[in-house]
Enzyme design. Structure first.
Site, PDB file in Angstrom:
ATOM      1  N   CYS A 167       0.823  -1.197   0.000  1.00 45.77           N
ATOM      2  CA  CYS A 167       0.000   0.000   0.000  1.00 45.77           C
ATOM      3  C   CYS A 167       0.869   1.264   0.000  1.00 45.77           C
ATOM      4  CB  CYS A 167      -0.930   0.093   1.209  1.00 45.77           C
ATOM      5  SG  CYS A 167      -1.754  -1.453   1.608  1.00 45.77           S
ATOM      6  N   ARG A 190       2.265   0.581  -5.649  1.00 45.34           N
ATOM      7  CA  ARG A 190       2.321  -0.182  -4.396  1.00 45.34           C
ATOM      8  C   ARG A 190       1.053  -0.989  -4.144  1.00 45.34           C
ATOM      9  NH1 ARG A 190       6.531   2.522  -1.410  1.00 45.34           N
ATOM     10  NH2 ARG A 190       5.912   1.478   0.492  1.00 45.34           N
ATOM     11  N   TRP A 197      -3.010  -2.640  -1.306  1.00 43.82           N
ATOM     12  CA  TRP A 197      -2.761  -4.013  -1.752  1.00 43.82           C
ATOM     13  C   TRP A 197      -3.227  -4.868  -0.584  1.00 43.82           C
ATOM     14  CZ3 TRP A 197       0.331  -8.235  -0.250  1.00 43.82           C
ATOM     15  CH2 TRP A 197       0.442  -9.250  -1.201  1.00 43.82           C
ATOM     16  N   ASN A 227       0.244   1.247   5.886  1.00 41.43           N
ATOM     17  CA  ASN A 227       0.971   0.374   4.961  1.00 41.43           C
ATOM     18  C   ASN A 227       1.713  -0.631   5.832  1.00 41.43           C
ATOM     19  OD1 ASN A 227       4.119   0.977   3.211  1.00 41.43           O
ATOM     20  ND2 ASN A 227       2.799  -0.774   3.102  1.00 41.43           N
ATOM     21  N   GLY A 228       1.435  -1.933   5.648  1.00 38.89           N
ATOM     22  CA  GLY A 228       2.135  -2.953   6.443  1.00 38.89           C
ATOM     23  C   GLY A 228       1.158  -3.952   7.024  1.00 38.89           C
ATOM     24  N   GLU A 274      12.599 -16.504 -15.802  1.00 36.51           N
ATOM     25  CA  GLU A 274      12.052 -15.152 -15.974  1.00 36.51           C
ATOM     26  C   GLU A 274      10.932 -15.169 -17.027  1.00 36.51           C
ATOM     27  OE1 GLU A 274      11.892 -12.481 -14.550  1.00 36.51           O
ATOM     28  OE2 GLU A 274      11.589 -10.888 -16.002  1.00 36.51           O
ATOM     29  N   LYS A 329       7.158 -14.051 -16.216  1.00 31.63           N
ATOM     30  CA  LYS A 329       6.481 -12.997 -16.990  1.00 31.63           C
ATOM     31  C   LYS A 329       5.152 -13.515 -17.520  1.00 31.63           C
ATOM     32  CE  LYS A 329       8.121  -9.780 -16.338  1.00 31.63           C
ATOM     33  NZ  LYS A 329       9.210  -9.842 -15.462  1.00 31.63           N
ATOM     34  N   GLU A 382       2.526 -14.015 -14.609  1.00 29.55           N
ATOM     35  CA  GLU A 382       2.035 -12.800 -13.946  1.00 29.55           C
ATOM     36  C   GLU A 382       1.193 -11.937 -14.884  1.00 29.55           C
ATOM     37  OE1 GLU A 382       5.127 -10.291 -12.269  1.00 29.55           O
ATOM     38  OE2 GLU A 382       6.412 -10.533 -14.003  1.00 29.55           O
ATOM     39  N   HIS A 435      13.761 -35.773 -15.366  1.00 28.85           N
ATOM     40  CA  HIS A 435      13.598 -36.222 -13.978  1.00 28.85           C
ATOM     41  C   HIS A 435      12.214 -35.902 -13.426  1.00 28.85           C
ATOM     42  CE1 HIS A 435      17.738 -37.391 -13.865  1.00 28.85           C
ATOM     43  NE2 HIS A 435      18.103 -36.181 -14.279  1.00 28.85           N
ATOM     44  N   LYS A 443       3.884  -3.484  -7.571  1.00 27.28           N
ATOM     45  CA  LYS A 443       5.245  -3.308  -8.069  1.00 27.28           C
ATOM     46  C   LYS A 443       6.260  -3.363  -6.945  1.00 27.28           C
ATOM     47  CE  LYS A 443       7.954  -1.506 -11.518  1.00 27.28           C
ATOM     48  NZ  LYS A 443       8.241  -2.857 -12.001  1.00 27.28           N
TER      49      LYS A 443
HETATM   50  C1  G6P Z   1       7.330  -7.558  -7.095  1.00 29.97           C
HETATM   51  C2  G6P Z   1       7.287  -7.064  -8.525  1.00 29.97           C
HETATM   52  C3  G6P Z   1       8.379  -7.742  -9.346  1.00 29.97           C
HETATM   53  C4  G6P Z   1       9.732  -7.524  -8.692  1.00 29.97           C
HETATM   54  C5  G6P Z   1       9.743  -7.979  -7.225  1.00 29.97           C
HETATM   55  C6  G6P Z   1      10.986  -7.519  -6.503  1.00 29.97           C
HETATM   56  O1  G6P Z   1       6.934  -8.884  -7.052  1.00 29.97           O
HETATM   57  O2  G6P Z   1       6.012  -7.309  -9.105  1.00 29.97           O
HETATM   58  O3  G6P Z   1       8.398  -7.201 -10.655  1.00 29.97           O
HETATM   59  O4  G6P Z   1      10.705  -8.239  -9.393  1.00 29.97           O
HETATM   60  O5  G6P Z   1       8.636  -7.405  -6.532  1.00 29.97           O
HETATM   61  O6  G6P Z   1      10.948  -6.122  -6.422  1.00 29.97           O
HETATM   62  P1  G6P Z   1      12.232  -5.200  -6.293  1.00 29.97           P
HETATM   63  O7  G6P Z   1      11.677  -3.808  -6.246  1.00 29.97           O
HETATM   64  O8  G6P Z   1      12.906  -5.594  -5.016  1.00 29.97           O
HETATM   65  O9  G6P Z   1      13.086  -5.452  -7.480  1.00 29.97           O
END
Ligand code: G6P
Length: 612
Positions: free
Chosen positions: A2, A27, A74, A98-99, A484, A488, A491, A507, A607
């Site tokens: 948040c 956030r 969030w 926030n928290g 990765e 991607k 998500e 395996h 994010k």
């Molecule tokens: C969230 C974001 C990701 C990011 C991760 C780590 O899950 O959606 O895109 O890689 O946090 O965030 P940071 O700001 O520490 O890179």
């Protein structure tokens, strides 16, 4: 998680608060809300979903008042519905948070017994009632806030306003970041300096445990023991301009297209291309005082995409510099509390520099006496402030929740650090350094060329759209890249995707392969290309639909008619993970666009993850 904002101003603040919340939507975007004090009365507007819904609500039912707080959520406790949206109210109190308040159940029971009734399922509402119970007991608003904060366990950044008080906001930080902004006759509180950028660039960051009392004429800070403390006023360089998408349909696509440029900027911070030598620099541009020759071990900790960049880095540090690397996701690392090598260094990677688990890992390493380095995009973040050496990524603000340009810039920094480590440790001679630097210099050109295959990838993405599950395979640095790619895809498109080291397929995961299962294979023509081709044959023999991402040589040699092949430019090995990031990003992007999901703000994500 948040984002929170507070403004004690001399004009109507609701529109200003919404403006600040726009900068904090990264956030979380499950709901948003604003509360103000007008004519000594508290009032609020809240709306489920993204900030535009709150804006609409405020347009229909405007909110006056020259003091107020705001929140973008969030969800942690309670569904993302309006009753759980902040600000939360008690009798004379409004709170944004926030928290996570870990002892909220105990507080709720106690406050219910006192006669307070709860209207939400959140942990935050207990804070509002706790402050109100202090007021009822005769405490002043500031005293009531202190007394309540003393009782809280967990992680929190808070902003509190009071009925009848139109010149008072109380803020507190225990864990998640909080900053005070200094205006002229106005004071501000926000989760970060960027939120406050339209109002001021004079920022004071609260330290852990700090509490702030804001009035129009100024503010004062105390620590958790209520002793007055002074914190430095910093000048923020955060831009007041809101990023926009330009001609692109989504921020994510814009950020994918920015990569050639920002990779170039980032590399120029670490490499002297004229001299063809590494020239590592710190956050301020001064030569970095880091000596890899003295290190016995590197411990890398990060989350999400940043963690996967770190995994690529492990291959590089071990191969180019013979430097042993441990790597773990921060949420495991922080509680695993592993023994750390004497003469070791801990490296943290983060776009935001605010990820709670990564910061907790950093605290652990500091307490163990390790040297702390970080690779960070947000230069004014907590992580940047708490590291001994900061290596910036020059990606610029990344708005799309799914990381793209921050990832390739992290890779650019890691490649530079690993080559520098190889030179310092005597495993890379001058000729090799010059060759590697010349190869790095080509990264912007090759990533630009990789963008040219977007049309082909868009066509291929039809094959993934609507599938139940997709497998990604790779070896060596292409294994973390496969991870990765899978991250991607899931998500953005909500399609289940998993990555395996190609050699591990036999395996277990091979049992999943049937003619419904697309398998994305990342395999440039390198020294282990043939091994990966054998794994592809195993998939083809079982009817799997292969999408192979390779170069012209790989495409010519693969000899499998059943594979769909994406042909990449022929890139030097050191920049393969950087260049091959683009097709996997574009594949996930276009699949999500076909599926009609919200590319820039996928469901349930945020994010910056400031809760554990
Ligand atoms: C969230 C974001 C990701 C990011 C991760 C780590 O899950 O959606 O895109 O890689 O946090 O965030 P940071 O700001 O520490 O890179």
């Amino acid at each position: 998680m948040c984002g929170i904002v507070g403004i004690v101003g001399n004009r109507p603040v609701a529109p200003l608060i919404v403006d600040a919340l726009k900068r904090l939507e990264y956030r979380g975007y499950d709901s948003a809300g604003v509360a103000t004090v007008e004519a000594r009365e508290l009032d609020r507007r809240r709306a489920e979903g993204k900030l535009v819904n709150l804006e609409q609500r405020l347009a229909d039912q405007p909110l006056g008042g020259h003091i107020g707080i705001g929140h973008t959520r969030w969800a942690t406790h309670g569904a993302p519905v309006e009753v759980n949206a902040h600000p939360h109210f008690s009798d004379n109190v409004a709170v944004v948070h926030n928290g996570i308040i870990e002892n909220f159940r105990e507080l709720r029971d106690e406050l219910t017994a006192q006669g307070f009734s709860f209207s939400s399922q959140t942990d935050t509402e207990s804070v509002a009632h706790l402050v109100a119970s202090g007021l009822k007991a005769g405490l002043s608003p500031v005293e009531a806030a202190h007394a309540a904060i003393d009782r809280l366990r967990g992680a929190f950044a808070l902003a509190i306003v009071f009925r009848g008080e139109d010149d008072l906001i109380v803020g507190a930080r225990s864990g998640p970041p909080l900053a005070v902004g200094l205006g002229d006759g106005e004071m501000y509180l926000g989760s970060d300096a960027v939120a406050l950028a339209p109002f001021t660039n004079r920022i004071v960051y609260l330290e852990d445990g700090d509490r702030a009392v804001l009035r129009r004429s100024g503010f004062n800070l105390t620590d958790a023991d209520r002793k007055a403390v002074e914190r430095e006023v910093k000048i923020s360089v955060g831009s007041a301009l809101l990023a926009d998408k330009g001609n692109h349909r989504h921020f994510m696509l814009k950020e994918i297209y920015e990569q050639p440029e920002v990779i170039g900027h980032t590399l120029s911070h670490y490499v002297d291309f004229n001299e063809r030598r590494l020239a590592l620099r710190d956050l301020d541009g001064a030569p970095a005082g880091i000596d890899f020759a003295k290190l016995s071990r590197l411990t890398i900790t990060a989350c999400g995409t940043a963690y996967l960049a770190g995994m690529v880095g492990k291959y590089w540090f071990e191969r180019l510099a013979r430097l042993p690397v441990d790597i773990d996701v921060a949420s495991e690392f922080r509680y695993r509390e592993p023994p750390l090598s004497k003469d070791g260094m801990s490296l943290f990677i983060s776009q935001s520099g605010e990820t709670a688990d990564t910061l907790a890992g950093l605290s652990y390493c500091r307490s163990e006496g390790q040297a702390i380095a970080s690779i960070v995009n947000a230069r004014e973040s907590t992580m940047a402030r708490e590291s001994h050496s900061v290596f910036p990524t020059l990606a610029g603000p990344e708005i799309g929740v799914a990381s793209t340009k921050a990832f390739t810039c992290q890779l650019s920094v890691l490649a530079s650090l690993a080559i520098a480590a190889g030179v310092q440790r005597g495993y890379i001679d001058q000729a090799t350094e010059e060759r590697l630097v010349s190869e790095l210099a080509e990264a912007p050109r090759y990533t630009n060329e990789a963008l040219h295959i977007e049309e082909q990838i868009e066509a291929l993405s039809h094959r993934l759209a609507g599938k139940k599950s997709v497998l990604y395979l790779g070896r060596d640095t292409n294994y973390p890249l496969a991870m990765e790619g899978a991250l991607k895809l899931k998500e953005l498109s909500y399609i289940h995707a998993e990555a395996y080291a190609a050699g591990e397929l036999k395996h277990g995961p091979i049992a999943l392969i049937d003619d419904e299962m697309p398998v994305v294979v990342i395999a440039p023509h390198d020294r282990i290309f043939e091994k990966t081709v054998s794994n592809m044959q195993e998939v083809a023999a079982r009817g799997g639909q292969i999408i192979l991402i390779t170069d012209a040589k790989g495409a010519a040699e693969v000899g499998m008619d059943e594979a769909q092949v994406i042909v990449m430019p022929d890139v030097p090995e050191i920049i393969t993970p950087i260049a091959y990031s683009l097709p996997i990003q574009l594949l996930a992007y276009h699949t999500a666009v076909h599926m009609g999901t919200d590319v820039d703000q996928p469901r349930n994500l945020a994010k910056s993850v400031t809760v554990e």
